[in-house]
Design an enzyme around this catalytic site. Structure first.
Site, PDB file in Angstrom:
ATOM      1  N   ARG A  56      38.994  53.855  37.735  1.00  0.00           N
ATOM      2  CA  ARG A  56      39.651  53.591  39.024  1.00  0.00           C
ATOM      3  C   ARG A  56      41.169  53.709  38.890  1.00  0.00           C
ATOM      4  NH1 ARG A  56      37.074  48.097  41.084  1.00  0.00           N
ATOM      5  NH2 ARG A  56      38.587  48.380  42.761  1.00  0.00           N
ATOM      6  N   GLN A  88      43.408  42.382  49.698  1.00  0.00           N
ATOM      7  CA  GLN A  88      42.364  42.135  48.704  1.00  0.00           C
ATOM      8  C   GLN A  88      42.291  43.334  47.752  1.00  0.00           C
ATOM      9  OE1 GLN A  88      38.638  40.314  50.764  1.00  0.00           O
ATOM     10  NE2 GLN A  88      39.779  41.381  52.348  1.00  0.00           N
ATOM     11  N   HIS A 106      43.660  39.601  44.990  1.00  0.00           N
ATOM     12  CA  HIS A 106      42.628  39.898  43.978  1.00  0.00           C
ATOM     13  C   HIS A 106      43.189  40.683  42.787  1.00  0.00           C
ATOM     14  CE1 HIS A 106      39.200  39.314  47.163  1.00  0.00           C
ATOM     15  NE2 HIS A 106      39.687  38.181  46.706  1.00  0.00           N
ATOM     16  N   CYS A 133      48.887  43.717  23.327  1.00  0.00           N
ATOM     17  CA  CYS A 133      49.743  43.114  24.363  1.00  0.00           C
ATOM     18  C   CYS A 133      51.200  43.365  23.981  1.00  0.00           C
ATOM     19  CB  CYS A 133      49.460  41.604  24.420  1.00  0.00           C
ATOM     20  SG  CYS A 133      50.672  40.679  25.391  1.00  0.00           S
ATOM     21  N   THR A 173      37.931  45.147  56.233  1.00  0.00           N
ATOM     22  CA  THR A 173      37.240  44.276  55.274  1.00  0.00           C
ATOM     23  C   THR A 173      35.921  43.809  55.872  1.00  0.00           C
ATOM     24  OG1 THR A 173      37.363  42.240  53.950  1.00  0.00           O
ATOM     25  CG2 THR A 173      38.664  42.285  55.968  1.00  0.00           C
ATOM     26  N   SER A 174      34.904  43.703  55.013  1.00  0.00           N
ATOM     27  CA  SER A 174      33.555  43.371  55.499  1.00  0.00           C
ATOM     28  C   SER A 174      33.407  41.890  55.811  1.00  0.00           C
ATOM     29  CB  SER A 174      32.515  43.782  54.455  1.00  0.00           C
ATOM     30  OG  SER A 174      32.772  43.101  53.237  1.00  0.00           O
ATOM     31  N   LEU A 199      36.016  49.562  60.863  1.00  0.00           N
ATOM     32  CA  LEU A 199      35.172  50.700  61.256  1.00  0.00           C
ATOM     33  C   LEU A 199      33.991  50.244  62.107  1.00  0.00           C
ATOM     34  CD1 LEU A 199      35.076  53.748  60.815  1.00  0.00           C
ATOM     35  CD2 LEU A 199      33.656  53.345  58.797  1.00  0.00           C
ATOM     36  N   ALA A 216      40.743  52.948  60.350  1.00  0.00           N
ATOM     37  CA  ALA A 216      42.038  52.273  60.198  1.00  0.00           C
ATOM     38  C   ALA A 216      43.202  53.243  60.412  1.00  0.00           C
ATOM     39  CB  ALA A 216      42.131  51.635  58.804  1.00  0.00           C
TER      40      ALA A 216
HETATM   41  C1  BJW Z   1      36.779  50.961  57.292  1.00  0.00           C
HETATM   42  C2  BJW Z   1      36.951  52.274  56.992  1.00  0.00           C
HETATM   43  C3  BJW Z   1      37.971  52.906  57.666  1.00  0.00           C
HETATM   44  C4  BJW Z   1      35.231  51.574  55.767  1.00  0.00           C
HETATM   45  N1  BJW Z   1      38.670  52.232  58.509  1.00  0.00           N
HETATM   46  N2  BJW Z   1      37.426  50.231  58.120  1.00  0.00           N
HETATM   47  C5  BJW Z   1      28.633  31.018  48.832  1.00  0.00           C
HETATM   48  C6  BJW Z   1      29.252  30.834  50.068  1.00  0.00           C
HETATM   49  C7  BJW Z   1      30.630  31.020  50.211  1.00  0.00           C
HETATM   50  C8  BJW Z   1      31.414  31.397  49.130  1.00  0.00           C
HETATM   51  C9  BJW Z   1      30.791  31.583  47.910  1.00  0.00           C
HETATM   52  C10 BJW Z   1      29.421  31.391  47.773  1.00  0.00           C
HETATM   53  N3  BJW Z   1      29.099  31.648  46.475  1.00  0.00           N
HETATM   54  C11 BJW Z   1      30.226  32.005  45.813  1.00  0.00           C
HETATM   55  C12 BJW Z   1      31.259  31.965  46.677  1.00  0.00           C
HETATM   56  C13 BJW Z   1      32.672  32.321  46.369  1.00  0.00           C
HETATM   57  C14 BJW Z   1      32.844  33.790  46.095  1.00  0.00           C
HETATM   58  C15 BJW Z   1      32.257  34.588  47.255  1.00  0.00           C
HETATM   59  O1  BJW Z   1      32.888  34.802  48.275  1.00  0.00           O
HETATM   60  N4  BJW Z   1      31.048  35.103  47.092  1.00  0.00           N
HETATM   61  C16 BJW Z   1      30.401  35.861  48.162  1.00  0.00           C
HETATM   62  C17 BJW Z   1      29.512  36.905  47.551  1.00  0.00           C
HETATM   63  C18 BJW Z   1      29.678  34.904  49.091  1.00  0.00           C
HETATM   64  N5  BJW Z   1      34.268  34.017  45.987  1.00  0.00           N
HETATM   65  C19 BJW Z   1      34.919  33.878  44.849  1.00  0.00           C
HETATM   66  O2  BJW Z   1      34.353  33.632  43.795  1.00  0.00           O
HETATM   67  C20 BJW Z   1      36.422  33.997  44.893  1.00  0.00           C
HETATM   68  N6  BJW Z   1      37.027  32.855  44.291  1.00  0.00           N
HETATM   69  C21 BJW Z   1      36.930  31.639  44.845  1.00  0.00           C
HETATM   70  O3  BJW Z   1      36.323  31.416  45.873  1.00  0.00           O
HETATM   71  O4  BJW Z   1      37.587  30.679  44.106  1.00  0.00           O
HETATM   72  C22 BJW Z   1      37.573  29.332  44.601  1.00  0.00           C
HETATM   73  C23 BJW Z   1      38.919  29.007  45.185  1.00  0.00           C
HETATM   74  C24 BJW Z   1      39.378  29.713  46.282  1.00  0.00           C
HETATM   75  C25 BJW Z   1      40.609  29.388  46.830  1.00  0.00           C
HETATM   76  C26 BJW Z   1      41.365  28.373  46.298  1.00  0.00           C
HETATM   77  C27 BJW Z   1      40.909  27.676  45.204  1.00  0.00           C
HETATM   78  C28 BJW Z   1      39.674  27.992  44.646  1.00  0.00           C
HETATM   79  C29 BJW Z   1      36.900  35.241  44.153  1.00  0.00           C
HETATM   80  C30 BJW Z   1      36.477  36.494  44.836  1.00  0.00           C
HETATM   81  C31 BJW Z   1      36.918  37.697  44.017  1.00  0.00           C
HETATM   82  C32 BJW Z   1      36.455  39.008  44.626  1.00  0.00           C
HETATM   83  N7  BJW Z   1      36.765  40.058  43.723  1.00  0.00           N
HETATM   84  C33 BJW Z   1      36.493  41.443  44.123  1.00  0.00           C
HETATM   85  C34 BJW Z   1      36.795  42.370  42.921  1.00  0.00           C
HETATM   86  C35 BJW Z   1      38.300  42.483  42.719  1.00  0.00           C
HETATM   87  C36 BJW Z   1      38.653  43.504  41.695  1.00  0.00           C
HETATM   88  C37 BJW Z   1      38.202  44.883  42.092  1.00  0.00           C
HETATM   89  O5  BJW Z   1      38.725  45.487  43.037  1.00  0.00           O
HETATM   90  O6  BJW Z   1      37.315  45.400  41.391  1.00  0.00           O
HETATM   91  O7  BJW Z   1      37.335  41.789  45.235  1.00  0.00           O
HETATM   92  S1  BJW Z   1      34.863  41.688  44.774  1.00  0.00           S
HETATM   93  C38 BJW Z   1      35.322  42.877  45.989  1.00  0.00           C
HETATM   94  O8  BJW Z   1      35.075  42.357  47.327  1.00  0.00           O
HETATM   95  C39 BJW Z   1      36.849  43.006  45.855  1.00  0.00           C
HETATM   96  C40 BJW Z   1      37.276  43.095  47.294  1.00  0.00           C
HETATM   97  O9  BJW Z   1      38.631  42.753  47.406  1.00  0.00           O
HETATM   98  C41 BJW Z   1      36.334  42.117  47.968  1.00  0.00           C
HETATM   99  C42 BJW Z   1      36.195  42.307  49.448  1.00  0.00           C
HETATM  100  O10 BJW Z   1      35.690  43.590  49.735  1.00  0.00           O
HETATM  101  P1  BJW Z   1      36.218  44.374  51.005  1.00  0.00           P
HETATM  102  O11 BJW Z   1      37.630  44.758  50.829  1.00  0.00           O
HETATM  103  O12 BJW Z   1      35.895  43.615  52.225  1.00  0.00           O
HETATM  104  O13 BJW Z   1      35.368  45.734  50.899  1.00  0.00           O
HETATM  105  P2  BJW Z   1      33.914  46.059  51.481  1.00  0.00           P
HETATM  106  O14 BJW Z   1      33.440  47.284  50.828  1.00  0.00           O
HETATM  107  O15 BJW Z   1      33.038  44.891  51.432  1.00  0.00           O
HETATM  108  O16 BJW Z   1      34.178  46.335  53.045  1.00  0.00           O
HETATM  109  C43 BJW Z   1      34.942  47.438  53.497  1.00  0.00           C
HETATM  110  C44 BJW Z   1      34.985  47.401  55.013  1.00  0.00           C
HETATM  111  O17 BJW Z   1      35.803  48.465  55.441  1.00  0.00           O
HETATM  112  C45 BJW Z   1      33.595  47.597  55.656  1.00  0.00           C
HETATM  113  O18 BJW Z   1      33.425  46.649  56.700  1.00  0.00           O
HETATM  114  C46 BJW Z   1      33.679  49.004  56.251  1.00  0.00           C
HETATM  115  O19 BJW Z   1      32.974  49.147  57.483  1.00  0.00           O
HETATM  116  C47 BJW Z   1      35.171  49.134  56.508  1.00  0.00           C
HETATM  117  N8  BJW Z   1      35.658  50.510  56.489  1.00  0.00           N
HETATM  118  N9  BJW Z   1      35.957  52.651  56.032  1.00  0.00           N
HETATM  119  C48 BJW Z   1      38.409  50.914  58.737  1.00  0.00           C
HETATM  120  N10 BJW Z   1      38.175  54.223  57.415  1.00  0.00           N
END
Ligand code: BJW
Length: 229
Positions: A56, A88, A106, A133, A173-174, A199, A216
């Site tokens: 990536r 993110q 993130h 490092c 974002t989803s 989208l 977007a």
């Molecule tokens: C378009 C388009 C176009 C396409 N135009 N649109 C149960 C319930 C609730 C929460 C939890 C739970 N169990 C666990 C949790 C917590 C967990 C969580 O949320 N899990 C879920 C699975 C439920 N979260 C965590 O663990 C986080 N930490 C946390 O909560 O710590 C506690 C804490 C918080 C705050 C304070 C103190 C303590 C950490 C989450 C880390 C996520 N990491 C990743 C990887 C990052 C590195 C990498 O890039 O590889 O982040 S996962 C991945 O998902 C990445 C993204 O940033 C993130 C979100 O994805 P995103 O950006 O939304 O992408 P997509 O693909 O999902 O969606 C794209 C959208 O675009 C779609 O809707 C398309 O339609 C649209 N689209 N083309 C406009 N042209």
């Protein structure tokens, strides 16, 4: 001028050629999330994770910001400190478009985190060949990104910005991942108007005061022009 917080996700970079996560042909097709986006997966198979992020990072050199990134940079030029972009995404397309007020909650692909001394260093090369490092010399660098179960960066600054925002806009974002998925409710509770630009309707679409659906690269420039009119 209103105080604006824009949350961006993978969808804003899709038209630049960076795959999203959860769409068809997304980054996680062919990978198990637990293998490449958790600290446990990294501990089990660091090389699998390094290969995923090294690929990536290399691909980042081949892409460019699109009209959505450029429109947000233009908005910053007009609003100054009244705009904050919380992304993110781990790519650097907001910065390359000219945005400076960007928080990468993130982490960043172009940064490496040393598990030995905790130093974050700018990183443009592979990590899979286990380089040392620059500060402590230990060969324990990992991608400086936030995986599931880890605490996102800059949460205090994000919370402050959401509390004083007049307008919260979510782009591409989803709404599947917390805490980012909860920002809309928090901002609304603190008094902000909320707008989704995606989208398709996201998981949280009903929580927004208004939702607009489409690419977007079209919706963001339209919205910025409307705001600045
Ligand atoms: C378009 C388009 C176009 C396409 N135009 N649109 C149960 C319930 C609730 C929460 C939890 C739970 N169990 C666990 C949790 C917590 C967990 C969580 O949320 N899990 C879920 C699975 C439920 N979260 C965590 O663990 C986080 N930490 C946390 O909560 O710590 C506690 C804490 C918080 C705050 C304070 C103190 C303590 C950490 C989450 C880390 C996520 N990491 C990743 C990887 C990052 C590195 C990498 O890039 O590889 O982040 S996962 C991945 O998902 C990445 C993204 O940033 C993130 C979100 O994805 P995103 O950006 O939304 O992408 P997509 O693909 O999902 O969606 C794209 C959208 O675009 C779609 O809707 C398309 O339609 C649209 N689209 N083309 C406009 N042209």
């Amino acid at each position: 001028m209103p105080r604006v917080v824009v949350l961006t996700g993978a969808g804003i970079s899709a038209e630049s050629g960076i795959p999203t996560f959860r769409d068809a042909d997304g980054l996680w097709e062919g990978h198990r999330v637990e293998d490449v986006a958790t600290p446990e997966g990294f501990e089990r198979s660091p090389m699998v994770v390094h290969r995923f992020y090294d690929a990536r990072r290399a691909a980042l050199a081949e892409v460019e910001p699109n009209p959505a990134h450029h429109a947000l940079a233009e908005l910053e030029r007009r609003l100054g400190d009244d705009l904050l972009v919380v992304t993110q995404n781990i790519d650097d397309l907001h910065e390359r478009a000219g945005s400076t007020r960007v928080l990468h909650m993130h982490g960043e692909l172009l940064s490496a985190l040393c598990l030995g001394c905790g130093r974050r260093s700018r990183w443009t090369h592979d990590l899979g060949d286990l380089p040392p490092c620059p500060r402590c010399g230990s060969c324990e660098l990992r991608p400086d990104v936030v995986w599931f179960g880890e605490i996102p960066y800059q949460m205090d600054r994000i919370q402050d910005a959401l509390e004083s925002a007049d307008l919260f806009v979510s782009v591409g974002t989803s709404g599947a991942v917390y805490p980012a998925a909860g920002f809309v409710q928090y901002a609304a509770r603190c008094g902000a108007r909320t707008l989704e630009l995606n989208l398709v309707p996201s998981a949280g679409t009903s929580m927004f005061h208004e939702s607009r659906h489409g690419a977007a690269g079209v919706l963001v420039p339209e919205w910025v022009a409307e705001l600045l009119r």
